[in-house]
Design a protein around this motif. Structure first.
Motif, PDB file in Angstrom:
ATOM      1  N   LEU A  16     -26.643  28.099   8.064  1.00 41.98           N
ATOM      2  CA  LEU A  16     -27.080  28.401   9.409  1.00 41.98           C
ATOM      3  C   LEU A  16     -26.465  29.750   9.767  1.00 41.98           C
ATOM      4  N   VAL A  17     -27.311  30.658  10.206  1.00 43.58           N
ATOM      5  CA  VAL A  17     -26.900  32.041  10.446  1.00 43.58           C
ATOM      6  C   VAL A  17     -27.245  32.393  11.889  1.00 43.58           C
ATOM      7  N   ASP A  18     -26.282  33.001  12.605  1.00 38.74           N
ATOM      8  CA  ASP A  18     -26.546  33.302  14.009  1.00 38.74           C
ATOM      9  C   ASP A  18     -27.206  34.675  14.167  1.00 38.74           C
ATOM     10  N   GLU A  19     -27.437  35.051  15.406  1.00 38.22           N
ATOM     11  CA  GLU A  19     -28.169  36.275  15.729  1.00 38.22           C
ATOM     12  C   GLU A  19     -27.457  37.535  15.255  1.00 38.22           C
ATOM     13  N   GLY A  21     -25.896  37.668  12.373  1.00 32.06           N
ATOM     14  CA  GLY A  21     -25.860  37.638  10.919  1.00 32.06           C
ATOM     15  C   GLY A  21     -24.641  36.942  10.353  1.00 32.06           C
ATOM     16  N   THR A  22     -23.923  36.205  11.190  1.00 37.20           N
ATOM     17  CA  THR A  22     -22.736  35.478  10.743  1.00 37.20           C
ATOM     18  C   THR A  22     -23.137  34.116  10.198  1.00 37.20           C
ATOM     19  N   VAL A  23     -22.656  33.786   9.009  1.00 43.58           N
ATOM     20  CA  VAL A  23     -22.886  32.457   8.437  1.00 43.58           C
ATOM     21  C   VAL A  23     -21.924  31.487   9.128  1.00 43.58           C
ATOM     22  N   VAL A  24     -22.472  30.577   9.926  1.00 42.11           N
ATOM     23  CA  VAL A  24     -21.620  29.666  10.695  1.00 42.11           C
ATOM     24  C   VAL A  24     -21.457  28.314  10.008  1.00 42.11           C
ATOM     25  N   HIS A  25     -22.333  28.008   9.074  1.00 44.08           N
ATOM     26  CA  HIS A  25     -22.204  26.757   8.309  1.00 44.08           C
ATOM     27  C   HIS A  25     -22.899  26.955   6.975  1.00 44.08           C
ATOM     28  N   ARG A  26     -22.280  26.474   5.899  1.00 43.78           N
ATOM     29  CA  ARG A  26     -22.821  26.704   4.562  1.00 43.78           C
ATOM     30  C   ARG A  26     -22.668  25.459   3.719  1.00 43.78           C
ATOM     31  N   VAL A  27     -23.690  25.149   2.929  1.00 46.43           N
ATOM     32  CA  VAL A  27     -23.621  24.043   1.970  1.00 46.43           C
ATOM     33  C   VAL A  27     -24.182  24.525   0.637  1.00 46.43           C
ATOM     34  N   GLU A  28     -23.808  23.833  -0.435  1.00 48.12           N
ATOM     35  CA  GLU A  28     -24.261  24.252  -1.762  1.00 48.12           C
ATOM     36  C   GLU A  28     -24.278  23.047  -2.700  1.00 48.12           C
ATOM     37  N   ASP A  45     -34.200  19.201  -0.452  1.00 48.86           N
ATOM     38  CA  ASP A  45     -34.186  18.319   0.718  1.00 48.86           C
ATOM     39  C   ASP A  45     -32.760  17.932   1.103  1.00 48.86           C
ATOM     40  N   ALA A  46     -31.918  17.683   0.100  1.00 49.96           N
ATOM     41  CA  ALA A  46     -30.533  17.284   0.379  1.00 49.96           C
ATOM     42  C   ALA A  46     -29.760  18.402   1.069  1.00 49.96           C
ATOM     43  N   VAL A  47     -30.041  19.648   0.695  1.00 45.76           N
ATOM     44  CA  VAL A  47     -29.399  20.782   1.365  1.00 45.76           C
ATOM     45  C   VAL A  47     -29.860  20.862   2.818  1.00 45.76           C
ATOM     46  N   ILE A  48     -31.156  20.670   3.053  1.00 50.65           N
ATOM     47  CA  ILE A  48     -31.670  20.668   4.432  1.00 50.65           C
ATOM     48  C   ILE A  48     -31.066  19.509   5.215  1.00 50.65           C
ATOM     49  N   ASP A  49     -30.929  18.337   4.579  1.00 50.90           N
ATOM     50  CA  ASP A  49     -30.294  17.189   5.241  1.00 50.90           C
ATOM     51  C   ASP A  49     -28.895  17.551   5.728  1.00 50.90           C
ATOM     52  N   ALA A  50     -28.130  18.215   4.877  1.00 52.88           N
ATOM     53  CA  ALA A  50     -26.758  18.584   5.238  1.00 52.88           C
ATOM     54  C   ALA A  50     -26.734  19.580   6.391  1.00 52.88           C
ATOM     55  N   SER A  52     -29.106  19.933   8.689  1.00 45.43           N
ATOM     56  CA  SER A  52     -29.636  19.304   9.906  1.00 45.43           C
ATOM     57  C   SER A  52     -28.655  18.334  10.539  1.00 45.43           C
ATOM     58  N   ALA A  53     -27.597  17.959   9.799  1.00 46.12           N
ATOM     59  CA  ALA A  53     -26.585  17.055  10.344  1.00 46.12           C
ATOM     60  C   ALA A  53     -25.584  17.778  11.243  1.00 46.12           C
ATOM     61  N   THR A  54     -25.640  19.098  11.300  1.00 45.91           N
ATOM     62  CA  THR A  54     -24.698  19.860  12.121  1.00 45.91           C
ATOM     63  C   THR A  54     -25.152  19.856  13.578  1.00 45.91           C
ATOM     64  N   PRO A  55     -24.206  19.968  14.524  1.00 49.23           N
ATOM     65  CA  PRO A  55     -24.558  19.908  15.950  1.00 49.23           C
ATOM     66  C   PRO A  55     -25.490  21.026  16.409  1.00 49.23           C
ATOM     67  N   VAL A  56     -25.499  22.180  15.710  1.00 48.48           N
ATOM     68  CA  VAL A  56     -26.297  23.319  16.184  1.00 48.48           C
ATOM     69  C   VAL A  56     -27.703  23.345  15.592  1.00 48.48           C
ATOM     70  N   TRP A  57     -28.070  22.345  14.801  1.00 49.58           N
ATOM     71  CA  TRP A  57     -29.393  22.348  14.177  1.00 49.58           C
ATOM     72  C   TRP A  57     -30.502  22.458  15.221  1.00 49.58           C
ATOM     73  N   GLY A  58     -30.302  21.872  16.374  1.00 47.17           N
ATOM     74  CA  GLY A  58     -31.327  21.907  17.417  1.00 47.17           C
ATOM     75  C   GLY A  58     -31.614  23.288  17.964  1.00 47.17           C
ATOM     76  N   THR A  59     -30.745  24.263  17.660  1.00 43.37           N
ATOM     77  CA  THR A  59     -30.963  25.633  18.141  1.00 43.37           C
ATOM     78  C   THR A  59     -31.692  26.500  17.114  1.00 43.37           C
TER      79      THR A  59
END
Length: 324
Positions: A16-19, A21-28, A45-50, A52-59
């Protein structure tokens, strides 16, 4: 917030990258490159699952995908050379079908080298440059263009595939079917192969890699220095050709081979002075890439961000035309 995926032969990363350009959450996750099409898709899909589990996914307002190529951005499909299970795989459709990808978000697909170009233009060594070539020089050689201040991926997303232009008409056959391609001279694999053929050998127990050749070159080994000089000459020819055709102002070089630093850049600049002979290309500047590990993710986010900005501009133009 923008979601980003970076799909390669060894890892599938998401962020998840903010406006800014900062990577605020990363999975691999490791890439199951030799397994089935279904297993590959489930890993994405598993990467997207991870994510989407973060609180900011809705933004999240956009989603970008960087993939090893070849890619076909018009069809939304990928055929990565190092992922045999995926041939013309409909990656965009697969990601869009994930239940956590919001309706109305159309994933943006781009090749990994084009993603690196987008990242370097947004935040890195090509920031503020209107006309640039950005190259990834690693196991392979790829690239992308910024022209007129905008990323130019081409109709299928493969513009800038500079590793497979010929710099030697009588050169060795390339895996792409051509002859004398840049990749056959400049890649990390090519550097190590040439050094070994010249009589160089790594330290006992070590592998013959471009990094090992670079270490020997820094210690003054003539065979190692010759291998990097040969690589630099091929890159200079390709960069000069691009500059002559497109009036590139800056060439940005990233990837594992660029980590050799001045072992690569000093001969590259020297050869470029010889190849870039016309007045309007003599001033071309070579810069090392500023972004490293997350360039693909940041570039994918940059592409998603640009699509959103373009859509906003389109709405504004339509409203103005209608008198709104």
């Amino acid at each position: 917030m923008y979601a980003a995926l970076d799909i390669g032969g060894t890892k599938i990363a998401g962020a998840l990258v903010d406006e800014r350009g900062t990577v605020v959450h990363r999975v691999e996750l490791p890439t199951p490159a030799r397994e089935s099409t279904h297993r590959m898709a489930r890993t994405v899909d598993a990467v997207i699952d991870a994510l989407s589990a973060t609180p900011v996914w809705g933004t999240v307002r956009g989603l970008g995908i960087a993939s090893a190529g070849p890619v076909d951005t018009a069809a939304g499909s990928v055929s990565p050379v190092n992922i045999p299970a995926w041939r013309a795989f409909p990656l965009v459709e697969s990601v869009r079908a994930h239940p956590m990808v919001f309706a109305g978000i159309a994933p943006v697909l781009l090749g990994d080298a084009v993603a690196m170009t987008a990242a370097e233009h947004w935040l890195g060594a090509a920031r503020g440059v209107d006309n640039a070539l950005c190259m990834v020089v690693s196991t392979g050689v790829g690239g992308g263009y910024v022209l007129g201040g905008r990323l130019l991926p081409g109709p299928s997303g493969n513009a800038g595939h500079i590793g497979h232009i010929s710099v030697d008409l009588d050169g060795a056959p390339c895996v792409c079917g051509g002859r004398g391609c840049v990749e056959g001279y400049a890649s990390g694999t090519a550097i190590a192969r040439y050094a070994v053929q010249a009589g160089w050998a790594p330290q006992p127990g070590s592998e013959p890699t471009a990094a090992a050749v670079a270490a020997s070159a820094r210690a003054g080994d003539e065979r190692a220095l010759a291998a990097y000089d040969r690589s630099a000459r091929a890159l200079a020819a390709a960069i000069a050709g691009s500059a002559t055709l497109l009036e590139i102002e800056v060439a940005v070089i990233g990837g594992g081979v660029a980590q050799a630093g001045e072992t690569l850049f000093t001969p590259l600049r020297r050869h470029l002075r010889a190849y870039a002979a016309l007045d309007f290309v003599r001033g071309i500047e070579v810069r090392p890439a500023a972004l490293a590990r997350d360039a693909g993710l940041v570039g994918a986010a940059a592409a998603a961000r640009q699509r959103l900005l373009d859509a906003g501009e389109g709405v504004t133009r339509t409203a103005l035309a209608a008198g709104g």
